[in-house]
Design an enzyme around this catalytic site. Structure first.
Site, PDB file in Angstrom:
ATOM      1  N   ASN A  40       0.810  -1.225   0.000  1.00 51.23           N
ATOM      2  CA  ASN A  40       0.000   0.000   0.000  1.00 51.23           C
ATOM      3  C   ASN A  40       0.842   1.274   0.000  1.00 51.23           C
ATOM      4  OD1 ASN A  40       0.967   0.032   2.575  1.00 51.23           O
ATOM      5  ND2 ASN A  40      -1.024   0.211   3.604  1.00 51.23           N
ATOM      6  N   ASN A  43       5.339   2.504   3.287  1.00 52.57           N
ATOM      7  CA  ASN A  43       6.771   2.775   3.493  1.00 52.57           C
ATOM      8  C   ASN A  43       7.578   2.397   2.252  1.00 52.57           C
ATOM      9  OD1 ASN A  43       8.885   3.710   5.120  1.00 52.57           O
ATOM     10  ND2 ASN A  43       9.386   1.650   5.832  1.00 52.57           N
ATOM     11  N   SER A 156      11.179 -11.883  13.127  1.00 52.39           N
ATOM     12  CA  SER A 156      12.301 -11.008  13.477  1.00 52.39           C
ATOM     13  C   SER A 156      13.021 -11.522  14.714  1.00 52.39           C
ATOM     14  CB  SER A 156      11.718  -9.623  13.769  1.00 52.39           C
ATOM     15  OG  SER A 156      12.672  -8.828  14.414  1.00 52.39           O
ATOM     16  N   THR A 158      13.678  -9.845  17.019  1.00 55.64           N
ATOM     17  CA  THR A 158      13.088  -9.125  18.151  1.00 55.64           C
ATOM     18  C   THR A 158      12.180 -10.035  18.988  1.00 55.64           C
ATOM     19  OG1 THR A 158      12.039  -7.034  18.729  1.00 55.64           O
ATOM     20  CG2 THR A 158      11.068  -8.204  16.932  1.00 55.64           C
ATOM     21  N   TYR A 180       5.431  -4.033  18.662  1.00 51.58           N
ATOM     22  CA  TYR A 180       5.873  -4.531  17.350  1.00 51.58           C
ATOM     23  C   TYR A 180       6.368  -5.980  17.467  1.00 51.58           C
ATOM     24  CZ  TYR A 180       9.233  -5.613  13.665  1.00 51.58           C
ATOM     25  OH  TYR A 180       9.940  -6.264  12.684  1.00 51.58           O
ATOM     26  N   LYS A 184       4.959  -9.994  16.145  1.00 45.37           N
ATOM     27  CA  LYS A 184       5.708 -11.055  15.451  1.00 45.37           C
ATOM     28  C   LYS A 184       5.539 -12.388  16.196  1.00 45.37           C
ATOM     29  CE  LYS A 184       7.201  -8.570  12.143  1.00 45.37           C
ATOM     30  NZ  LYS A 184       6.838  -8.822  10.769  1.00 45.37           N
ATOM     31  N   ASN A 210      19.749  -8.545  11.275  1.00 45.43           N
ATOM     32  CA  ASN A 210      19.769  -7.152  10.787  1.00 45.43           C
ATOM     33  C   ASN A 210      20.150  -7.054   9.311  1.00 45.43           C
ATOM     34  OD1 ASN A 210      19.972  -7.096  13.761  1.00 45.43           O
ATOM     35  ND2 ASN A 210      19.995  -4.896  13.411  1.00 45.43           N
ATOM     36  N   ASN A 230      17.159   2.592  11.298  1.00 47.56           N
ATOM     37  CA  ASN A 230      18.258   1.640  11.451  1.00 47.56           C
ATOM     38  C   ASN A 230      19.600   2.293  11.146  1.00 47.56           C
ATOM     39  OD1 ASN A 230      16.386  -0.282  12.128  1.00 47.56           O
ATOM     40  ND2 ASN A 230      16.317  -1.213  10.096  1.00 47.56           N
ATOM     41  N   ARG A 333      19.426   3.427  24.970  1.00 50.68           N
ATOM     42  CA  ARG A 333      18.010   3.494  24.612  1.00 50.68           C
ATOM     43  C   ARG A 333      17.287   2.375  25.354  1.00 50.68           C
ATOM     44  NH1 ARG A 333      16.677   2.887  18.351  1.00 50.68           N
ATOM     45  NH2 ARG A 333      17.622   0.859  18.745  1.00 50.68           N
ATOM     46  N   GLY A 335      15.290  -0.664  26.350  1.00 51.35           N
ATOM     47  CA  GLY A 335      14.922  -1.885  25.625  1.00 51.35           C
ATOM     48  C   GLY A 335      16.028  -2.458  24.763  1.00 51.35           C
TER      49      GLY A 335
HETATM   50  N1  LIG Z   1      14.425  -4.329   8.135  1.00 59.43           N
HETATM   51  C1  LIG Z   1      14.674  -4.970   9.249  1.00 59.43           C
HETATM   52  O1  LIG Z   1      15.636  -4.669   9.953  1.00 59.43           O
HETATM   53  C2  LIG Z   1      13.803  -6.119   9.706  1.00 59.43           C
HETATM   54  C3  LIG Z   1      14.277  -6.985  10.701  1.00 59.43           C
HETATM   55  C4  LIG Z   1      13.461  -8.049  11.112  1.00 59.43           C
HETATM   56  C5  LIG Z   1      12.219  -8.229  10.556  1.00 59.43           C
HETATM   57  N2  LIG Z   1      11.772  -7.371   9.606  1.00 59.43           N
HETATM   58  C6  LIG Z   1      10.444  -7.593   9.026  1.00 59.43           C
HETATM   59  O2  LIG Z   1      10.602  -7.715   7.626  1.00 59.43           O
HETATM   60  C7  LIG Z   1       9.469  -7.199   6.972  1.00 59.43           C
HETATM   61  C8  LIG Z   1       9.901  -6.202   5.927  1.00 59.43           C
HETATM   62  O3  LIG Z   1      10.689  -5.193   6.509  1.00 59.43           O
HETATM   63  P1  LIG Z   1      11.335  -4.049   5.629  1.00 59.43           P
HETATM   64  O4  LIG Z   1      12.563  -3.618   6.323  1.00 59.43           O
HETATM   65  O5  LIG Z   1      11.408  -4.450   4.224  1.00 59.43           O
HETATM   66  O6  LIG Z   1      10.261  -2.907   5.833  1.00 59.43           O
HETATM   67  P2  LIG Z   1       9.541  -1.996   4.762  1.00 59.43           P
HETATM   68  O7  LIG Z   1       8.753  -0.999   5.520  1.00 59.43           O
HETATM   69  O8  LIG Z   1      10.529  -1.494   3.765  1.00 59.43           O
HETATM   70  O9  LIG Z   1       8.582  -3.042   4.040  1.00 59.43           O
HETATM   71  C9  LIG Z   1       7.299  -3.346   4.493  1.00 59.43           C
HETATM   72  C10 LIG Z   1       6.364  -3.087   3.345  1.00 59.43           C
HETATM   73  O10 LIG Z   1       5.044  -3.447   3.729  1.00 59.43           O
HETATM   74  C11 LIG Z   1       4.171  -2.463   3.240  1.00 59.43           C
HETATM   75  N3  LIG Z   1       2.973  -2.497   4.077  1.00 59.43           N
HETATM   76  C12 LIG Z   1       2.874  -2.235   5.412  1.00 59.43           C
HETATM   77  N4  LIG Z   1       1.604  -2.386   5.815  1.00 59.43           N
HETATM   78  C13 LIG Z   1       0.889  -2.767   4.714  1.00 59.43           C
HETATM   79  C14 LIG Z   1      -0.476  -3.058   4.488  1.00 59.43           C
HETATM   80  N5  LIG Z   1      -1.380  -3.000   5.464  1.00 59.43           N
HETATM   81  N6  LIG Z   1      -0.863  -3.402   3.253  1.00 59.43           N
HETATM   82  C15 LIG Z   1       0.034  -3.474   2.236  1.00 59.43           C
HETATM   83  N7  LIG Z   1       1.334  -3.189   2.388  1.00 59.43           N
HETATM   84  C16 LIG Z   1       1.754  -2.832   3.620  1.00 59.43           C
HETATM   85  C17 LIG Z   1       4.944  -1.168   3.320  1.00 59.43           C
HETATM   86  O11 LIG Z   1       4.468  -0.169   2.439  1.00 59.43           O
HETATM   87  C18 LIG Z   1       6.342  -1.615   2.952  1.00 59.43           C
HETATM   88  O12 LIG Z   1       6.588  -1.510   1.573  1.00 59.43           O
HETATM   89  C19 LIG Z   1       8.561  -6.642   8.049  1.00 59.43           C
HETATM   90  O13 LIG Z   1       7.615  -7.631   8.367  1.00 59.43           O
HETATM   91  C20 LIG Z   1       9.501  -6.432   9.209  1.00 59.43           C
HETATM   92  O14 LIG Z   1       8.816  -6.500  10.430  1.00 59.43           O
HETATM   93  C21 LIG Z   1      12.548  -6.327   9.161  1.00 59.43           C
END
Ligand SMILES: NC(=O)c1ccc[n+]([C@@H]2O[C@H](COP(=O)([O-])OP(=O)(O)OC[C@H]3O[C@@H](n4cnc5c(N)ncnc54)[C@H](O)[C@@H]3O)[C@@H](O)[C@H]2O)c1
Length: 381
Positions: A40, A43, A156, A158, A180, A184, A210, A230, A333, A335
């Site tokens: 959507n 982000n 994650s 986390t 958050y 998960k 990470n 990050n 920070r 946590g």
């Molecule tokens: N980047 C990290 O460090 C990290 C670490 C551990 C886990 N994660 C997990 O990996 C996944 C992706 O992370 P990322 O870093 O690519 O983040 P990101 O924000 O770049 O990607 C998430 C995507 O999901 C989309 N989105 C969010 N809610 C939505 C909805 N309701 N409908 C449709 N699209 C939606 C956002 O627009 C975004 O493009 C997430 O689930 C995050 O929790 C990320």
């Protein structure tokens, strides 16, 4: 007459985001999947997948078509279906399955979409539970409805909270601290319960440590909306002048070698490749990872098994960018834990997951992306 497609249709939620776009690229490159992304734009920018698709098309010119793949399928792999939609809206998700022909037509789902800001999740927990947890339940219900029962979930590190020992094995107790992180944990539990209740389901949760870096071409990479949270994207944006040059180091009195927090950084391309390995295990003949066919569910850590401190990362980025970062030492920070490092042995043994890129390559690729795209995707075609 057109021959039946051999491609497996996979929906990737959050496919336009940082990790999603790299996963979509890796899936396309297998030339075995037809990829549908739903995102959507909360982000992300549509340009990310436009570039993934363009690159895959260009690269195809020097690839050899597998003999068992029709010309149509071969070209179809580049045709990523890019949907702008919110997965919290059930009808939007149902429409995706309908468009593919309804029941039994979508082979599997990689569920990446989520909101991920730990701090924000403590301020608006209900939004996080809605977007991350309720949306996942709804997605799983819709999958059931359309007889699609293969699932890979973005979890994650986390989930481990404050781990009793490091490196962290998958058997470590779960203790997420933030809303958050709790979403998960909840989603992992929901998926596990579903697999227990319906043995025909197969699902894997991938616990990312990470992720950092970008596709080596520099054409797509991490470009969050707003200020990045990050460390590595912050350092990348500082080096192009998008952020002021002073990094606030949050605590230098942790029980680590240099006093700053240690994390397990892995290249986003290695992480993305892990999703292909995971999907391969959901193919009937390869599901040796599930000895108990009554519950086909497992979790895997995706990390390197090595840790780098904040100061080591800054130094590596200094070398990659030539930029003179300024450091300001601030308080810890709330946590934050001293060290989070994966024990990746299970993923190595069962999925064949091995990281191939080191910190120098991560920083190089991040800088290659950031310096070619100082404003990220914004302002590009
Ligand atoms: N980047 C990290 O460090 C990290 C670490 C551990 C886990 N994660 C997990 O990996 C996944 C992706 O992370 P990322 O870093 O690519 O983040 P990101 O924000 O770049 O990607 C998430 C995507 O999901 C989309 N989105 C969010 N809610 C939505 C909805 N309701 N409908 C449709 N699209 C939606 C956002 O627009 C975004 O493009 C997430 O689930 C995050 O929790 C990320």
């Amino acid at each position: 007459m057109a021959t039946a497609s051999k491609l497996r249709t996979v929906i990737v939620t959050g496919g336009a985001g940082y990790i999603g776009s790299h996963v979509v690229y890796c899936l396309v490159k297998t030339r075995q999947y037809k990829v549908i992304s739903i995102d959507n734009g909360h982000n992300s920018f549509p340009e990310a997948l436009a570039r993934v698709s363009q690159l895959a098309r260009e690269e195809q010119a020097s690839e050899t078509k597998p003999a068992d793949l029709s010309e149509e399928d071969w070209l179809e792999t580049n045709n990523i279906v890019i949907k702008d939609g919110d997965i919290t809206e059930k009808e939007v998700v149902r429409a995706l399955f309908e468009e593919q022909g309804g029941k039994g037509k979508v082979w599997g789902v990689i569920h990446i979409a989520a909101w991920k800001a730990v701090g924000e999740s403590t301020e608006i927990p209900l939004t996080y539970y809605h977007n991350n947890a309720s949306a996942t339940i709804q997605l799983l219900q819709t999958m059931n409805e359309y007889d699609c029962k293969r699932f890979v979930y973005s979890s994650s590190a986390t989930v481990y909270g404050i781990p009793p020992k490091v490196p962290i094995p998958e058997t470590s107790p779960l203790g997420a601290l933030s809303p958050y992180g709790k979403t998960k944990v909840m989603c992992e539990m929901i998926v596990e319960d579903l697999c227990t209740a319906q043995p025909e389901w197969k699902a894997l949760s991938l616990r990312y440590f990470n992720p950092a870096g970008a596709h080596p071409s520099g054409r797509f990479g991490e470009d969050p909306k707003g200020t990045p949270l990050n460390l590595l994207p912050i350092l990348g944006q500082m080096a192009v002048g998008r952020l002021p040059p002073t990094l606030n180091v949050m605590g230098n009195d942790y029980p680590t070698a240099d006093g700053t927090c240690v994390r397990d950084y892995l290249h986003v391309m290695d992480l993305a490749s892990g999703h292909v390995l995971a999907l391969n295990k959901l193919v009937e003949d390869h599901s040796d990872i599930f000895p108990d066919k009554k519950k086909q569910y497992k979790q895997y850590n995706l990390g390197t098994g090595k840790g780098e401190s904040v100061l080591e990362i800054v130094e590596a980025m200094r070398k990659a960018t030539g930029f003179d970062y300024k450091l300001e030492i601030g308080p810890r920070r709330a946590g934050d834990v001293p060290a989070l490092i994966a024990d990746p042995a299970l993923a190595q043994k069962e999925l064949g997951f091995h990281t191939t890129k080191n910190l120098v390559e991560m920083c190089h690729d991040l800088w290659n992306w950031q310096s070619q795209n100082p404003n990220g995707f914004e302002g590009s075609a």
